[in-house]
Scaffold this motif. Structure first.
Motif, PDB file in Angstrom:
ATOM      1  N   ARG A  36       0.811  -1.215   0.000  1.00 62.02           N
ATOM      2  CA  ARG A  36       0.000   0.000   0.000  1.00 62.02           C
ATOM      3  C   ARG A  36       0.849   1.272   0.000  1.00 62.02           C
ATOM      4  O   ARG A  36       0.308   2.366  -0.134  1.00 62.02           O
ATOM      5  CB  ARG A  36      -0.969  -0.028   1.170  1.00 62.02           C
ATOM      6  CG  ARG A  36      -1.923  -1.245   1.052  1.00 62.02           C
ATOM      7  CD  ARG A  36      -3.033  -1.238   2.052  1.00 62.02           C
ATOM      8  NE  ARG A  36      -3.725  -2.510   2.110  1.00 62.02           N
ATOM      9  CZ  ARG A  36      -4.733  -2.867   1.313  1.00 62.02           C
ATOM     10  NH1 ARG A  36      -5.144  -2.055   0.385  1.00 62.02           N
ATOM     11  NH2 ARG A  36      -5.307  -4.046   1.467  1.00 62.02           N
ATOM     12  N   GLY A  39       2.899   0.361  -4.144  1.00 63.79           N
ATOM     13  CA  GLY A  39       2.092  -0.235  -5.200  1.00 63.79           C
ATOM     14  C   GLY A  39       2.492  -1.662  -5.482  1.00 63.79           C
ATOM     15  O   GLY A  39       3.515  -2.163  -5.010  1.00 63.79           O
ATOM     16  N   GLU A  83     -10.451  -1.862  -6.904  1.00 58.36           N
ATOM     17  CA  GLU A  83      -9.377  -0.912  -6.600  1.00 58.36           C
ATOM     18  C   GLU A  83      -8.022  -1.600  -6.556  1.00 58.36           C
ATOM     19  O   GLU A  83      -7.033  -1.084  -7.072  1.00 58.36           O
ATOM     20  CB  GLU A  83      -9.641  -0.174  -5.292  1.00 58.36           C
ATOM     21  CG  GLU A  83      -8.574   0.847  -4.946  1.00 58.36           C
ATOM     22  CD  GLU A  83      -8.196   1.800  -6.085  1.00 58.36           C
ATOM     23  OE1 GLU A  83      -6.982   2.026  -6.283  1.00 58.36           O
ATOM     24  OE2 GLU A  83      -9.079   2.307  -6.788  1.00 58.36           O
ATOM     25  N   SER A  87      -4.998  -0.751  -9.041  1.00 52.82           N
ATOM     26  CA  SER A  87      -3.713  -0.371  -8.466  1.00 52.82           C
ATOM     27  C   SER A  87      -2.598  -1.283  -8.976  1.00 52.82           C
ATOM     28  O   SER A  87      -1.512  -0.811  -9.350  1.00 52.82           O
ATOM     29  CB  SER A  87      -3.803  -0.441  -6.936  1.00 52.82           C
ATOM     30  OG  SER A  87      -2.542  -0.212  -6.350  1.00 52.82           O
TER      31      SER A  87
END
Length: 106
Positions: A36, A39, A83, A87
């Motif tokens: 987080r 990435g 998400e 990502s």
């Protein structure tokens, strides 16, 4: 001669595997694998989810992006899955292409 499983047995196995996938496997990877901060996804996790190597293998990046997008599209449109897939896709595009390689079309 081995007997073939009946419909009831196959249905029970399917439920068992779906439960294991959706309640154990996917939650483990969505909880522990995403990096987080930088990435992408951590590849080398111990059974308790702890990181034992910081190498991020490209094949796992692609596999997790595909799996999370597939789950989002075909199982349950969970925003978290989408998400994480997006990502991971950004990480692949920005960090996993060889210098001078053609950028994938959008």
């Amino acid at each position: 001669m081995a007997s073939h499983p009946g419909h009831a047995e196959l249905s029970a196995l399917r439920r068992r595997y779906e439960t294991e996938l959706l309640e154990s496997v996917i939650p483990f990877w969505t909880r522990h694998s995403p990096d987080r901060v930088n990435g992408g996804f951590w590849s080398c996790l111990d059974r308790d989810g702890s990181l034992y190597d910081t190498t991020k293998y490209g094949w796992l990046q692609g596999r997790q992006v595909w799996m999370l997008a597939k789950l989002h599209r075909t199982v349950d449109p969970r925003p978290e899955w989408l998400e994480l897939a997006l990502s991971g896709g950004r990480f692949l595009r920005e960090r996993c292409l060889l210098p001078g390689a053609a950028s994938p079309s959008r």
